[in-house]
Scaffold this motif. Structure first.
Motif, short mmCIF file in Angstrom:
data_model
loop_
_atom_site.label_atom_id
_atom_site.label_comp_id
_atom_site.label_asym_id
_atom_site.label_seq_id
_atom_site.Cartn_x
_atom_site.Cartn_y
_atom_site.Cartn_z
N SER A 91 5.08 2.81 2.52
CA SER A 91 5.10 2.51 3.96
C SER A 91 3.72 2.40 4.60
O SER A 91 3.62 2.35 5.81
N ALA A 92 2.66 2.35 3.83
CA ALA A 92 1.31 2.38 4.38
C ALA A 92 0.97 1.16 5.22
O ALA A 92 0.04 1.21 6.02
N VAL A 135 5.52 13.07 2.50
CA VAL A 135 6.11 11.74 2.65
C VAL A 135 7.56 11.84 2.16
O VAL A 135 7.82 12.38 1.08
N ARG A 136 8.47 11.33 2.96
CA ARG A 136 9.89 11.36 2.58
C ARG A 136 10.13 10.54 1.32
O ARG A 136 9.45 9.53 1.10
N LEU A 137 11.08 10.96 0.52
CA LEU A 137 11.44 10.23 -0.70
C LEU A 137 11.76 8.78 -0.36
O LEU A 137 12.47 8.50 0.61
N GLY A 138 11.24 7.88 -1.15
CA GLY A 138 11.51 6.46 -0.97
C GLY A 138 10.68 5.80 0.11
O GLY A 138 10.84 4.62 0.38
N ARG A 139 9.77 6.55 0.75
CA ARG A 139 8.97 5.98 1.84
C ARG A 139 7.49 5.87 1.49
O ARG A 139 6.66 5.58 2.33
N MET A 168 0.83 -1.18 0.00
CA MET A 168 0.00 0.00 0.00
C MET A 168 0.87 1.24 0.00
O MET A 168 1.97 1.23 0.52
N LYS A 169 0.30 2.31 -0.56
CA LYS A 169 1.04 3.56 -0.65
C LYS A 169 0.47 4.59 0.32
O LYS A 169 -0.71 4.57 0.64
N VAL A 170 1.34 5.50 0.73
CA VAL A 170 0.93 6.60 1.59
C VAL A 170 1.29 7.91 0.91
O VAL A 170 2.33 8.02 0.26
N SER A 171 0.40 8.88 1.02
CA SER A 171 0.64 10.21 0.48
C SER A 171 -0.05 11.23 1.37
O SER A 171 -0.84 10.88 2.24
#
Length: 62
Positions: free
Chosen positions: A40-41, A33-37, A1-4
Protein backbone atom coordinates in the motif's frame (compact mmCIF):
# COMPACT_ATOMS: atom_id res chain seq x y z
CA UNK A 1 6.05 -0.18 -3.36
CA UNK A 2 5.95 -1.85 0.02
CA UNK A 3 5.26 -0.42 3.45
CA UNK A 4 6.53 -1.78 6.75
CA UNK A 5 7.08 -0.63 10.31
CA UNK A 6 10.53 -0.86 11.88
CA UNK A 7 9.78 -2.07 15.41
CA UNK A 8 13.23 -1.03 16.61
CA UNK A 9 12.27 2.60 15.88
CA UNK A 10 8.56 2.53 16.73
CA UNK A 11 7.76 3.84 20.20
CA UNK A 12 4.03 3.25 20.01
CA UNK A 13 2.43 6.63 19.33
CA UNK A 14 -0.25 4.83 17.23
CA UNK A 15 -0.28 7.84 14.90
CA UNK A 16 -0.22 5.54 11.85
CA UNK A 17 -3.21 3.52 13.04
CA UNK A 18 -5.19 6.71 13.66
CA UNK A 19 -4.28 8.19 10.27
CA UNK A 20 -4.79 5.11 8.06
CA UNK A 21 -6.62 2.40 10.03
CA UNK A 22 -7.22 0.33 6.91
CA UNK A 23 -3.48 -0.21 6.49
CA UNK A 24 -2.01 0.14 9.99
CA UNK A 25 -3.00 -1.37 13.31
CA UNK A 26 -1.70 -1.00 16.85
CA UNK A 27 -0.68 -4.31 18.41
CA UNK A 28 1.37 -5.10 21.50
CA UNK A 29 2.35 -1.45 21.86
CA UNK A 30 3.62 -1.03 18.29
CA UNK A 31 2.30 0.07 14.93
CA UNK A 32 2.04 -2.75 12.40
CA UNK A 33 0.96 -3.13 8.79
CA UNK A 34 -2.26 -5.12 8.48
CA UNK A 35 -2.01 -8.49 6.74
CA UNK A 36 -2.40 -8.14 2.99
CA UNK A 37 -1.75 -4.38 3.04
CA UNK A 38 2.04 -4.40 2.65
CA UNK A 39 1.76 -3.24 -0.98
CA UNK A 40 0.00 0.00 0.00
CA UNK A 41 2.98 2.38 -0.11
CA UNK A 42 1.66 4.14 -3.24
CA UNK A 43 -1.40 5.34 -1.32
CA UNK A 44 -1.03 9.10 -0.59
CA UNK A 45 -2.41 8.62 2.93
CA UNK A 46 0.24 5.98 3.67
CA UNK A 47 2.96 8.29 2.37
CA UNK A 48 1.65 11.07 4.61
CA UNK A 49 1.57 8.72 7.61
CA UNK A 50 5.23 7.85 6.91
CA UNK A 51 6.17 11.53 6.72
CA UNK A 52 4.34 12.37 9.95
CA UNK A 53 5.41 9.33 11.97
CA UNK A 54 7.02 10.86 15.09
CA UNK A 55 9.60 8.07 15.36
CA UNK A 56 10.16 7.77 11.57
CA UNK A 57 9.43 4.02 11.89
CA UNK A 58 7.35 3.64 8.71
CA UNK A 59 9.52 2.35 5.88
CA UNK A 60 8.56 2.65 2.19
CA UNK A 61 10.59 0.47 -0.20
CA UNK A 62 10.44 -0.50 -3.86
Amino acid sequence: MKVSVDRSLCYGSAECAHRVPGVFAFEDGYGVVRLGRGESADDPEVREAAEKCPSQAIVLTE
